[in-house]
Motif scaffolding. Sequence first.
Motif, PDB file in Angstrom:
ATOM      1  N   ASP A 107     -31.348  13.609   2.109  1.00 22.44           N
ATOM      2  CA  ASP A 107     -30.255  13.253   3.002  1.00 22.44           C
ATOM      3  C   ASP A 107     -29.049  12.814   2.158  1.00 22.44           C
ATOM      4  O   ASP A 107     -29.221  12.155   1.129  1.00 22.44           O
ATOM      5  N   ILE A 108     -27.834  13.178   2.559  1.00 22.61           N
ATOM      6  CA  ILE A 108     -26.667  12.811   1.755  1.00 22.61           C
ATOM      7  C   ILE A 108     -25.829  11.705   2.417  1.00 22.61           C
ATOM      8  O   ILE A 108     -24.730  11.418   1.972  1.00 22.61           O
ATOM      9  N   GLY A 109     -26.355  11.115   3.472  1.00 25.00           N
ATOM     10  CA  GLY A 109     -25.664   9.976   4.082  1.00 25.00           C
ATOM     11  C   GLY A 109     -24.367  10.352   4.774  1.00 25.00           C
ATOM     12  O   GLY A 109     -23.444   9.545   4.840  1.00 25.00           O
ATOM     13  N   TYR A 110     -24.312  11.582   5.319  1.00 23.38           N
ATOM     14  CA  TYR A 110     -23.109  11.982   6.068  1.00 23.38           C
ATOM     15  C   TYR A 110     -23.105  11.243   7.400  1.00 23.38           C
ATOM     16  O   TYR A 110     -24.096  11.275   8.137  1.00 23.38           O
ATOM     17  N   ARG A 111     -22.019  10.564   7.702  1.00 24.49           N
ATOM     18  CA  ARG A 111     -21.929   9.738   8.916  1.00 24.49           C
ATOM     19  C   ARG A 111     -20.603  10.008   9.598  1.00 24.49           C
ATOM     20  O   ARG A 111     -19.537   9.737   9.026  1.00 24.49           O
ATOM     21  N   ALA A 112     -20.661  10.494  10.835  1.00 24.35           N
ATOM     22  CA  ALA A 112     -19.426  10.774  11.590  1.00 24.35           C
ATOM     23  C   ALA A 112     -18.986   9.502  12.301  1.00 24.35           C
ATOM     24  O   ALA A 112     -18.889   9.452  13.525  1.00 24.35           O
ATOM     25  N   CYS A 113     -18.722   8.458  11.529  1.00 26.97           N
ATOM     26  CA  CYS A 113     -18.540   7.125  12.108  1.00 26.97           C
ATOM     27  C   CYS A 113     -17.094   6.815  12.473  1.00 26.97           C
ATOM     28  O   CYS A 113     -16.824   5.875  13.212  1.00 26.97           O
ATOM     29  N   GLY A 114     -16.132   7.563  11.936  1.00 25.58           N
ATOM     30  CA  GLY A 114     -14.732   7.277  12.227  1.00 25.58           C
ATOM     31  C   GLY A 114     -14.155   6.181  11.333  1.00 25.58           C
ATOM     32  O   GLY A 114     -14.891   5.531  10.577  1.00 25.58           O
ATOM     33  N   THR A 115     -12.853   6.017  11.436  1.00 26.76           N
ATOM     34  CA  THR A 115     -12.130   5.063  10.574  1.00 26.76           C
ATOM     35  C   THR A 115     -11.111   4.312  11.419  1.00 26.76           C
ATOM     36  O   THR A 115     -10.501   4.879  12.330  1.00 26.76           O
ATOM     37  N   LEU A 116     -10.932   3.035  11.095  1.00 25.57           N
ATOM     38  CA  LEU A 116      -9.907   2.210  11.739  1.00 25.57           C
ATOM     39  C   LEU A 116      -8.985   1.682  10.637  1.00 25.57           C
ATOM     40  O   LEU A 116      -9.440   0.971   9.730  1.00 25.57           O
ATOM     41  N   ALA A 117      -7.706   2.075  10.706  1.00 30.12           N
ATOM     42  CA  ALA A 117      -6.712   1.579   9.736  1.00 30.12           C
ATOM     43  C   ALA A 117      -5.914   0.502  10.429  1.00 30.12           C
ATOM     44  O   ALA A 117      -5.322   0.762  11.486  1.00 30.12           O
ATOM     45  N   VAL A 118      -5.912  -0.705   9.873  1.00 33.07           N
ATOM     46  CA  VAL A 118      -5.294  -1.820  10.599  1.00 33.07           C
ATOM     47  C   VAL A 118      -4.121  -2.422   9.827  1.00 33.07           C
ATOM     48  O   VAL A 118      -3.966  -2.213   8.624  1.00 33.07           O
ATOM     49  N   ALA A 119      -3.331  -3.198  10.567  1.00 36.88           N
ATOM     50  CA  ALA A 119      -2.161  -3.867   9.995  1.00 36.88           C
ATOM     51  C   ALA A 119      -2.330  -5.378  10.147  1.00 36.88           C
ATOM     52  O   ALA A 119      -2.765  -5.856  11.194  1.00 36.88           O
ATOM     53  N   LEU A 120      -1.982  -6.104   9.081  1.00 40.26           N
ATOM     54  CA  LEU A 120      -2.135  -7.563   9.113  1.00 40.26           C
ATOM     55  C   LEU A 120      -0.822  -8.298   9.383  1.00 40.26           C
ATOM     56  O   LEU A 120      -0.831  -9.450   9.769  1.00 40.26           O
ATOM     57  N   ASP A 121       0.301  -7.636   9.093  1.00 38.29           N
ATOM     58  CA  ASP A 121       1.594  -8.293   9.359  1.00 38.29           C
ATOM     59  C   ASP A 121       2.595  -7.236   9.824  1.00 38.29           C
ATOM     60  O   ASP A 121       2.252  -6.050   9.954  1.00 38.29           O
ATOM     61  N   SER A 122       3.829  -7.665  10.037  1.00 36.83           N
ATOM     62  CA  SER A 122       4.793  -6.723  10.630  1.00 36.83           C
ATOM     63  C   SER A 122       5.144  -5.593   9.650  1.00 36.83           C
ATOM     64  O   SER A 122       5.397  -4.460  10.058  1.00 36.83           O
ATOM     65  N   ASP A 123       5.138  -5.886   8.337  1.00 38.28           N
ATOM     66  CA  ASP A 123       5.393  -4.822   7.359  1.00 38.28           C
ATOM     67  C   ASP A 123       4.288  -3.777   7.405  1.00 38.28           C
ATOM     68  O   ASP A 123       4.538  -2.570   7.396  1.00 38.28           O
ATOM     69  N   ASP A 124       3.034  -4.258   7.421  1.00 33.49           N
ATOM     70  CA  ASP A 124       1.892  -3.328   7.493  1.00 33.49           C
ATOM     71  C   ASP A 124       1.991  -2.488   8.767  1.00 33.49           C
ATOM     72  O   ASP A 124       1.699  -1.290   8.779  1.00 33.49           O
ATOM     73  N   ARG A 125       2.406  -3.174   9.852  1.00 31.48           N
ATOM     74  CA  ARG A 125       2.457  -2.464  11.133  1.00 31.48           C
ATOM     75  C   ARG A 125       3.541  -1.379  11.103  1.00 31.48           C
ATOM     76  O   ARG A 125       3.323  -0.265  11.597  1.00 31.48           O
ATOM     77  N   ALA A 126       4.659  -1.688  10.471  1.00 32.85           N
ATOM     78  CA  ALA A 126       5.708  -0.665  10.354  1.00 32.85           C
ATOM     79  C   ALA A 126       5.199   0.520   9.530  1.00 32.85           C
ATOM     80  O   ALA A 126       5.452   1.689   9.868  1.00 32.85           O
ATOM     81  N   HIS A 127       4.462   0.211   8.467  1.00 29.52           N
ATOM     82  CA  HIS A 127       3.902   1.276   7.618  1.00 29.52           C
ATOM     83  C   HIS A 127       2.934   2.143   8.444  1.00 29.52           C
ATOM     84  O   HIS A 127       2.968   3.377   8.383  1.00 29.52           O
ATOM     85  N   LEU A 128       2.084   1.477   9.228  1.00 31.31           N
ATOM     86  CA  LEU A 128       1.112   2.236  10.033  1.00 31.31           C
ATOM     87  C   LEU A 128       1.796   3.062  11.114  1.00 31.31           C
ATOM     88  O   LEU A 128       1.355   4.161  11.441  1.00 31.31           O
ATOM     89  N   ARG A 129       2.877   2.516  11.677  1.00 35.50           N
ATOM     90  CA  ARG A 129       3.628   3.280  12.698  1.00 35.50           C
ATOM     91  C   ARG A 129       4.182   4.566  12.079  1.00 35.50           C
ATOM     92  O   ARG A 129       4.169   5.625  12.694  1.00 35.50           O
ATOM     93  N   GLU A 130       4.674   4.457  10.841  1.00 32.87           N
ATOM     94  CA  GLU A 130       5.183   5.657  10.154  1.00 32.87           C
ATOM     95  C   GLU A 130       4.063   6.645   9.896  1.00 32.87           C
ATOM     96  O   GLU A 130       4.215   7.857  10.064  1.00 32.87           O
ATOM     97  N   LEU A 131       2.919   6.116   9.452  1.00 30.12           N
ATOM     98  CA  LEU A 131       1.772   7.000   9.206  1.00 30.12           C
ATOM     99  C   LEU A 131       1.358   7.690  10.504  1.00 30.12           C
ATOM    100  O   LEU A 131       1.069   8.891  10.525  1.00 30.12           O
ATOM    101  N   HIS A 132       1.369   6.926  11.598  1.00 36.83           N
ATOM    102  CA  HIS A 132       0.995   7.488  12.892  1.00 36.83           C
ATOM    103  C   HIS A 132       1.932   8.638  13.266  1.00 36.83           C
ATOM    104  O   HIS A 132       1.498   9.701  13.710  1.00 36.83           O
TER     105      HIS A 132
END
Length: 411
Positions: free
Chosen positions: A94-119
């Motif tokens: 078994d190679i440990g393949y897991r279709a678990c998904g990812t959550l990218a989060v923001a901790l402050d307003s700068d992070d949130r602006a960065h994530l909004r751009e990524l989105h």
Amino acid sequence: MHSPPTTPSATTDVLVVGGGIIGLVTAWRAAQRGLSTAVVDPEPGGGAARVAAGMLAAVTELHYGEQTLLDLNLASARRYPDFAAELTEASGRDIGYRACGTLAVALDSDDRAHLRELHALQRGSGLESEWLSGRECRRLEPMLAPGVRGGLRVDGDHQVDPRRLTAALLVACERAGVVFHRAWAERLTVAGDRARGIVMADDTELAAGQTVLAGGSLSGRLAGVPDDVLPPVRPVKGQVLRLTVPKAYAPFLSRTVRAVVRGSHVYLVPRENGELVVGATSEELGWDTTVTAGGVYELLRDAHELVPGITELPLTETRAGLRPGSPDNAPMLGPTRLPGLQLATGHYRNGVLLTPITGDVLAHALVTGELSDEARPFTPRRFAVPSPASSPAPSPAPSPAASAALTEQPV
Ligand code: GLY
């Protein structure tokens, strides 16, 4: 000075220099196509995949200017379920393949602006990604810090366990008849304007119809490779931690959680067996693979801001590896300007993700001499600069960068 190499005993169709995941998948796929195949590496199964977390993060690691690479990343991600099933069948592992998904989060307003751009970039690229409030993020992952301000839910970014992947590829190669030479490749043999194989550190020559250079961050250091063919690969250090989630704490995290904290990427990748991988620094420090107090501190500090409970977990391993960086962050795949020499290197942050497609692309190129359509943008020839030394015929003289043989241990 080298003494003359011994006469090669036999010619193999394909000789792969480097036994990390990229070299192994190339060898496995070539052997499956009926090509006699050998791998030269003192420690097959080593390399950067021993350190990597194994995120298959085509969407959450999207960067501006990398849309061409995105297509290759997505194509490889789509192949993973079948690839995992086929490799498990071929190796019994078994190679440990897991279709678990990812959550990218923001901790402050700068992070949130960065994530909004990524989105916006993700949506503009036609990718599936859902914006969540901080509360919705914590509902999905209750261990997240109360201060999380929002995040992106990307169910299509999965994970695999790179150490299990490596172990399975080794078995699959052996079962497919791949021969392993456990030694360093000393230099490429070039004669009659084509690559003819390599000479090992003990001066034994291995002759091959096609040589594939798949030496990860060391790929630019094989002596004998002409200047205009030598891959422009550099090491980019990544420090990674491994922690263990005791059964009493499970489920600690149900999916990969990541963030950009003060400009640094941090990710936490939970495995089904309780391992929690925390990565990774990104440092341009040459061949240094020291695990530093500062690197460990920064990873733990940033991870703790995201998931405060990690300070309760046993820290079981700290390690540094070298990503094979390339000038455009994309791999070099297939034939070079030197007949008989192909490349499978420069995968930078995406070696694990690109393993399935690299195997397919190289097998196709080895059989046909051509790159498949999806791989055309990644021809090594995009970096080739004609040099007087190599015109009209490629020169076997090594560059200063290549004068050291492939004799450093990748990790
Ligand atoms: N792709 C994850 C890393 O390079 O750290």
